[in-house]
Write an enzyme that holds these catalytic residues in place. Structure first.
Site, PDB file in Angstrom:
ATOM      1  N   LYS A   1      64.056  97.692  51.262  1.00  0.00           N
ATOM      2  CA  LYS A   1      63.014  98.606  51.757  1.00  0.00           C
ATOM      3  C   LYS A   1      61.852  97.803  52.292  1.00  0.00           C
ATOM      4  CE  LYS A   1      63.613 102.633  48.929  1.00  0.00           C
ATOM      5  NZ  LYS A   1      63.663 102.778  47.507  1.00  0.00           N
TER       6      LYS A   1
ATOM      7  N   ASP B   1      67.990  90.932  49.685  1.00  0.00           N
ATOM      8  CA  ASP B   1      67.236  92.090  49.205  1.00  0.00           C
ATOM      9  C   ASP B   1      65.750  91.787  49.081  1.00  0.00           C
ATOM     10  OD1 ASP B   1      69.352  93.734  48.943  1.00  0.00           O
ATOM     11  OD2 ASP B   1      69.624  93.418  46.794  1.00  0.00           O
TER      12      ASP B   1
ATOM     13  N   MET C   1      63.163  98.482  35.891  1.00  0.00           N
ATOM     14  CA  MET C   1      62.539  99.542  36.696  1.00  0.00           C
ATOM     15  C   MET C   1      61.831 100.571  35.814  1.00  0.00           C
ATOM     16  SD  MET C   1      65.615 100.000  39.448  1.00  0.00           S
ATOM     17  CE  MET C   1      66.958  99.448  38.418  1.00  0.00           C
TER      18      MET C   1
END
Ligand code: SAH
Length: 284
Positions: A76, A54, A191
């Site tokens: 991402k 990741d 987050m």
């Protein structure tokens, strides 16, 4: 006196489970500092045929992989759409089906806000054998590198970990803010940055003091770690001005004050530590 402890003198002769072909090891890489890897994580890096990792996995950790291991990025990157969770699960099943030793490497702990459970269940559904290797979660280990303990006997017997982000990107609407504010002296948000204003508003509306100490810890345990100390009321503005970057943690509660005594990392570069960090300001 000069003798080294036995384990170092003899080298690592531990009996670790071996990484068999056709297996997936779902491994936590910890928050960044390679020194926080477990022995199983290191073993897996040394023996994997393919590593599916990741964005949160530190490059220094990937450098520990054996030279023949194929690296597959599953996060991402540069605005391109990231692979969906089913894509990743399918990839793991396919690679294991090819008889490879598949290392699925995730930042922190695979079972903490990391969808490790979903991936593991997909393996179960496909009949792929797997091992789960826990990692140091950033909400504990990252705070420790900022000199902030998740619990302290005089302060809290409860700590709550909250995600500031749901799958769809919103603040989770399942949070009972009043219950959270009332019962958990220390709250650690993963987050947190996108919805920091909302988080702060919810906590103050639910009764937490505007003067409560808070910290934001960015890129914890890496060379770029930054720590911002503030209060509930002032932190949103302070974070905007500081330009702190994700990944970051947001911790609310009196344990933040312990940093004055426990910032062991700061002490390595000359910071003086206060042995009584909780006594300050009590007469105010
Ligand atoms: N499984 C991970 C969490 C993944 S969710 C764990 O156990 O730590 C991603 C969030 O984790 C980030 O947005 C941030 O809140 C936190 N995080 C992960 N690594 C971090 C780090 N090195 N420093 C600060 N926060 C981190």
């Amino acid at each position: 006196m000069d003798e080294q402890p036995k384990i170092i003198k003899q080298g690592l002769s531990l009996e670790l489970a071996s990484f068999e072909p056709g297996w997936v090891w779902l491994v936590g890489a910890g928050p960044g500092d390679p020194g926080l890897l477990s022995l199983y994580a290191l073993h897996a890096l040394q023996h994997a045929d393919v590593i599916v990792y990741d964005a949160l996995v530190d490059l220094k950790i990937l450098e520990l992989a054996n030279k023949d291991a194929r690296l597959e990025f599953a996060g991402k990157r540069g605005g391109r759409p990231s692979p969906t969770q089913p894509d990743i699960s399918r990839l793991l099943v396919k690679l294991a089906g090819e008889g490879l030793r598949v290392l699925r490497l995730k930042g922190g702990d695979p079972f903490v806000f990391a969808r490790g459970g979903e991936e593991a269940l997909a393996l179960v559904a496909a009949g792929v054998p797997f091992r789960l290797v826990p990692g140091v979660t950033s909400g504990i280990g990252g705070l420790a590198y900022a000199g902030i303990p998740a619990t302290h006997r005089e302060i809290n017997s409860i700590v709550t970990f909250v995600t500031g982000h749901m799958a769809g990107g919103n603040l989770p609407d399942v949070i009972d803010w009043e219950a959270l504010a009332r019962t958990s002296p220390v709250i650690v948000f993963y987050m947190p940055l996108t919805h920091l204003d909302d988080i702060v508003k919810h906590l103050m509306t639910a009764g937490r003091s505007k003067d409560e100490p808070v910290a934001v810890v960015s890129k914890a345990t890496t060379a770029d770690q930054r720590v911002l100390i503030s209060t509930l009321e002032e932190c949103s503005q302070a974070v905007r001005e500081s330009r702190l970057k994700p990944p970051a943690l947001f911790v609310v509660g009196p344990v933040v004050r312990l940093r004055d005594g426990l910032d062991w990392l700061g002490a390595t570069t000359g910071k003086r530590l206060d042995p009584n960090p909780l006594e300050k300001g009590e007469s105010e």
